[in-house]
Design a protein around this motif. Sequence first.
Motif, PDB file in Angstrom:
ATOM      1  N   VAL A 153       0.989  -4.118 -36.106  1.00 19.20           N
ATOM      2  CA  VAL A 153       0.094  -3.208 -36.817  1.00 19.20           C
ATOM      3  C   VAL A 153      -0.173  -3.801 -38.188  1.00 19.20           C
ATOM      4  CG1 VAL A 153      -0.152  -0.894 -37.782  1.00 19.20           C
ATOM      5  CG2 VAL A 153       1.007  -1.207 -35.597  1.00 19.20           C
ATOM      6  N   LYS A 154      -1.427  -3.820 -38.607  1.00 18.21           N
ATOM      7  CA  LYS A 154      -1.786  -4.391 -39.908  1.00 18.21           C
ATOM      8  C   LYS A 154      -2.273  -3.293 -40.848  1.00 18.21           C
ATOM      9  CE  LYS A 154      -3.161  -8.917 -38.100  1.00 18.21           C
ATOM     10  NZ  LYS A 154      -1.852  -9.248 -37.728  1.00 18.21           N
ATOM     11  N   VAL A 202     -11.144  -8.401 -53.348  1.00 13.45           N
ATOM     12  CA  VAL A 202     -10.108  -9.146 -52.637  1.00 13.45           C
ATOM     13  C   VAL A 202      -9.425  -8.199 -51.656  1.00 13.45           C
ATOM     14  CG1 VAL A 202      -9.698 -10.758 -54.544  1.00 13.45           C
ATOM     15  CG2 VAL A 202      -8.337  -8.660 -54.382  1.00 13.45           C
ATOM     16  N   MET A 203      -8.560  -8.780 -50.824  1.00 14.14           N
ATOM     17  CA  MET A 203      -7.779  -7.976 -49.897  1.00 14.14           C
ATOM     18  C   MET A 203      -6.398  -8.580 -49.743  1.00 14.14           C
ATOM     19  SD  MET A 203      -9.380  -8.919 -46.223  1.00 14.14           S
ATOM     20  CE  MET A 203      -9.379 -10.587 -45.592  1.00 14.14           C
ATOM     21  N   SER A 204      -5.464  -7.758 -49.295  1.00 15.89           N
ATOM     22  CA  SER A 204      -4.116  -8.214 -48.972  1.00 15.89           C
ATOM     23  C   SER A 204      -3.705  -7.500 -47.696  1.00 15.89           C
ATOM     24  CB  SER A 204      -3.144  -7.911 -50.116  1.00 15.89           C
ATOM     25  OG  SER A 204      -1.870  -8.479 -49.836  1.00 15.89           O
ATOM     26  N   ILE A 205      -2.962  -8.199 -46.847  1.00 15.84           N
ATOM     27  CA  ILE A 205      -2.619  -7.682 -45.525  1.00 15.84           C
ATOM     28  C   ILE A 205      -1.098  -7.619 -45.370  1.00 15.84           C
ATOM     29  CG2 ILE A 205      -2.847  -8.063 -43.026  1.00 15.84           C
ATOM     30  CD1 ILE A 205      -5.310  -9.860 -43.767  1.00 15.84           C
ATOM     31  N   LEU A 206      -0.640  -6.524 -44.818  1.00 18.76           N
ATOM     32  CA  LEU A 206       0.775  -6.333 -44.462  1.00 18.76           C
ATOM     33  C   LEU A 206       0.824  -6.180 -42.953  1.00 18.76           C
ATOM     34  CD1 LEU A 206       3.796  -5.598 -45.141  1.00 18.76           C
ATOM     35  CD2 LEU A 206       3.007  -3.231 -45.140  1.00 18.76           C
ATOM     36  N   THR A 207       1.645  -6.971 -42.284  1.00 15.64           N
ATOM     37  CA  THR A 207       1.803  -6.860 -40.828  1.00 15.64           C
ATOM     38  C   THR A 207       3.176  -6.296 -40.529  1.00 15.64           C
ATOM     39  OG1 THR A 207       0.360  -8.761 -40.485  1.00 15.64           O
ATOM     40  CG2 THR A 207       1.756  -8.112 -38.632  1.00 15.64           C
ATOM     41  N   ARG A 208       3.205  -5.257 -39.727  1.00 17.09           N
ATOM     42  CA  ARG A 208       4.461  -4.644 -39.285  1.00 17.09           C
ATOM     43  C   ARG A 208       4.502  -4.695 -37.778  1.00 17.09           C
ATOM     44  NH1 ARG A 208       7.141  -1.092 -43.038  1.00 17.09           N
ATOM     45  NH2 ARG A 208       7.117  -2.272 -44.955  1.00 17.09           N
ATOM     46  N   SER A 216       0.337 -10.361 -47.843  1.00 18.84           N
ATOM     47  CA  SER A 216      -0.277 -11.685 -47.929  1.00 18.84           C
ATOM     48  C   SER A 216      -0.714 -11.931 -49.373  1.00 18.84           C
ATOM     49  CB  SER A 216      -1.505 -11.756 -47.008  1.00 18.84           C
ATOM     50  OG  SER A 216      -2.577 -10.992 -47.543  1.00 18.84           O
ATOM     51  N   PRO A 217      -0.935 -13.210 -49.710  1.00 18.46           N
ATOM     52  CA  PRO A 217      -1.550 -13.495 -51.014  1.00 18.46           C
ATOM     53  C   PRO A 217      -2.930 -12.823 -51.044  1.00 18.46           C
ATOM     54  CG  PRO A 217      -0.811 -15.521 -49.952  1.00 18.46           C
ATOM     55  CD  PRO A 217      -0.654 -14.412 -48.949  1.00 18.46           C
ATOM     56  N   LEU A 218      -3.460 -12.620 -52.236  1.00 17.92           N
ATOM     57  CA  LEU A 218      -4.797 -12.035 -52.351  1.00 17.92           C
ATOM     58  C   LEU A 218      -5.811 -12.971 -51.704  1.00 17.92           C
ATOM     59  CD1 LEU A 218      -4.766 -10.607 -55.975  1.00 17.92           C
ATOM     60  CD2 LEU A 218      -4.249  -9.437 -53.830  1.00 17.92           C
TER      61      LEU A 218
END
Length: 84
Positions: A32-33, A73-79, A62-64
Amino acid sequence: MTKSFVAETIQTTPSLVSTHKFTETTPDRESVKVVIYGSKRGVNNTILTLYKLGFAEVNEWSPLLPSSSPGEVMSILTRHIQTN
């Protein structure tokens, strides 16, 4: 979103979530992101707020990355969560 809603969600999440770094999806797990879009300052502030609430460590994001919108910009977290 109210603070109490976030706190209730965080309390139930740890038993379902693993932050181990692997990419395979298995029958009982899925990836899941969570994505944050905005200005550099806005994204960084949101990541720090989520860290203070116990949602995720800062280094799990994630880095920007540039988004498709100029100046954003965006940043992503993956679980990886259990599906059963």
